[in-house]
Design an enzyme around this catalytic site. Structure first.
Site, PDB file in Angstrom:
ATOM      1  N   GLY A  46      -2.978  25.443  -2.660  1.00  0.00           N
ATOM      2  CA  GLY A  46      -4.075  26.384  -2.465  1.00  0.00           C
ATOM      3  C   GLY A  46      -3.536  27.758  -2.118  1.00  0.00           C
ATOM      4  CD  GLN A  51      -2.399  32.077   1.563  1.00  0.00           C
ATOM      5  OE1 GLN A  51      -3.198  31.493   0.828  1.00  0.00           O
ATOM      6  NE2 GLN A  51      -1.313  31.496   2.026  1.00  0.00           N
ATOM      7  CB  CYS A  92      -0.051  28.006   5.528  1.00  0.00           C
ATOM      8  SG  CYS A  92      -0.795  29.525   4.906  1.00  0.00           S
ATOM      9  CG  LEU A  93       1.984  28.514  -0.493  1.00  0.00           C
ATOM     10  CD1 LEU A  93       1.287  28.931  -1.773  1.00  0.00           C
ATOM     11  CD2 LEU A  93       3.403  28.025  -0.796  1.00  0.00           C
ATOM     12  CG  HIS A 134      -5.525  25.962   4.886  1.00  0.00           C
ATOM     13  ND1 HIS A 134      -4.571  25.588   5.820  1.00  0.00           N
ATOM     14  CD2 HIS A 134      -4.986  27.005   4.210  1.00  0.00           C
ATOM     15  CE1 HIS A 134      -3.522  26.389   5.703  1.00  0.00           C
ATOM     16  NE2 HIS A 134      -3.741  27.257   4.728  1.00  0.00           N
ATOM     17  CD  GLU A 135      -5.897  27.896   0.618  1.00  0.00           C
ATOM     18  OE1 GLU A 135      -5.736  29.121   0.788  1.00  0.00           O
ATOM     19  OE2 GLU A 135      -4.975  27.071   0.757  1.00  0.00           O
ATOM     20  CG  HIS A 138      -5.697  31.893   4.188  1.00  0.00           C
ATOM     21  ND1 HIS A 138      -4.745  32.399   5.048  1.00  0.00           N
ATOM     22  CD2 HIS A 138      -5.197  30.727   3.723  1.00  0.00           C
ATOM     23  CE1 HIS A 138      -3.711  31.564   5.104  1.00  0.00           C
ATOM     24  NE2 HIS A 138      -3.960  30.535   4.313  1.00  0.00           N
TER      25      HIS A 138
HETATM   26  C1  QAP Z   1      -3.146  24.676   2.311  1.00  0.00           C
HETATM   27  O1  QAP Z   1      -0.943  24.844   1.551  1.00  0.00           O
HETATM   28  C2  QAP Z   1      -3.280  23.235   2.663  1.00  0.00           C
HETATM   29  O2  QAP Z   1       5.569  25.359   4.410  1.00  0.00           O
HETATM   30  C3  QAP Z   1      -2.265  24.923   1.100  1.00  0.00           C
HETATM   31  O3  QAP Z   1       7.700  25.652   2.831  1.00  0.00           O
HETATM   32  C4  QAP Z   1      -2.285  22.580   3.374  1.00  0.00           C
HETATM   33  O4  QAP Z   1      -0.080  24.932  -0.509  1.00  0.00           O
HETATM   34  C5  QAP Z   1      -4.386  22.538   2.311  1.00  0.00           C
HETATM   35  C6  QAP Z   1       3.912  25.129   1.175  1.00  0.00           C
HETATM   36  C7  QAP Z   1      -2.427  21.238   3.689  1.00  0.00           C
HETATM   37  C8  QAP Z   1      -4.524  21.215   2.613  1.00  0.00           C
HETATM   38  C9  QAP Z   1      -3.540  20.558   3.304  1.00  0.00           C
HETATM   39  C10 QAP Z   1       4.113  25.168   2.539  1.00  0.00           C
HETATM   40  C11 QAP Z   1       5.019  25.274   0.354  1.00  0.00           C
HETATM   41  C12 QAP Z   1       2.588  24.978   0.580  1.00  0.00           C
HETATM   42  C13 QAP Z   1       5.377  25.327   3.075  1.00  0.00           C
HETATM   43  C14 QAP Z   1       0.112  24.896   0.689  1.00  0.00           C
HETATM   44  C15 QAP Z   1       6.482  25.479   2.235  1.00  0.00           C
HETATM   45  C16 QAP Z   1       6.291  25.455   0.879  1.00  0.00           C
HETATM   46  C17 QAP Z   1       1.449  24.942   1.302  1.00  0.00           C
HETATM   47 CO    CO Z   2      -2.711  28.940   3.913  1.00  0.00          CO
END
Ligand code: QAP
Ligand code: CO
Length: 177
Positions: A46, A51, A92-93, A134-135, A138
């Protein structure tokens, strides 16, 4: 298509409030294409426009195993949330390498627009429900670490600021600091 650079916590621009999209034009379609490319490349499930420093209510998501089910949410609203809640280990990215449990409603009903401005409603549960909430946070300027204790949040802040200093040194080795 272009890869966009992702803001990293604690960048203050992550706390800006996104405005509703009013023009469903080619610029919007380009932004969505670039956000999707950036999310898939990361890789992530996401990404909110906030972001990538665009303060408009746009989200791209793909929670499928096959990575071919792109969902685009424009001007999303939660019209119903369940009373029962679930804890999910979120990441989270914008907060790379950090994961922690966050409790949220386990089911939500969402109303949002597609790229052409047509309104749709859908119900989400499980990972999709976590991702939507979550999104959408943001877009309101909220990063998931704000649900953690101040102690944890400060540790995360220090760790990421230190990593950022290291990254800057690698990019400019002569700027001794
Ligand atoms: C949000 O998160 C989310 O730490 C999206 O080193 C998270 O795409 C929604 C990511 C959990 C539902 C459940 C995170 C990639 C990606 C990192 C992501 C990383 C590389 C996170
Ligand atoms: Co995020």
């Amino acid at each position: 298509m272009a890869l966009l650079s992702i803001l990293r916590y604690p960048d203050p621009r992550l706390h800006k409030l996104a405005k509703p999209v009013t023009d469903f034009d080619d610029r919007l379609k380009q932004l969505i294409a670039d956000m999707a490319e950036t999310m898939y490349e990361a890789p992530g499930i996401g990404l909110a426009a906030t972001q990538v420093d665009v303060h408009q209510q746009v989200i791209v998501m793909d929670t499928s195993d096959t990575r071919d089910q792109l969902r685009v949410l424009i001007n999303p609203q939660i019209v119903w949330a369940s009373d029962d809640r679930q804890v999910y280990e979120e990441g989270c990215l914008s907060v790379p390498g950090i994961y922690d449990g966050v409790e949220r409603p386990s089911k939500v009903r969402v109303r949002s627009c597609d790229v052409d401005g047509n309104s749709h409603e859908f119900e989400a549960e499980g990972l999709l429900a976590v991702c939507v909430q979550h999104e959408m946070d943001h877009l309101k300027g909220t990063v998931f670490v704000e649900y953690l204790s101040p102690l944890k949040r400060n540790r995360i802040k220090s760790k990421l600021l230190k990593e950022e200093r290291e990254l800057k040194k690698e990019r400019h080795p002569m700027a001794a600091r």
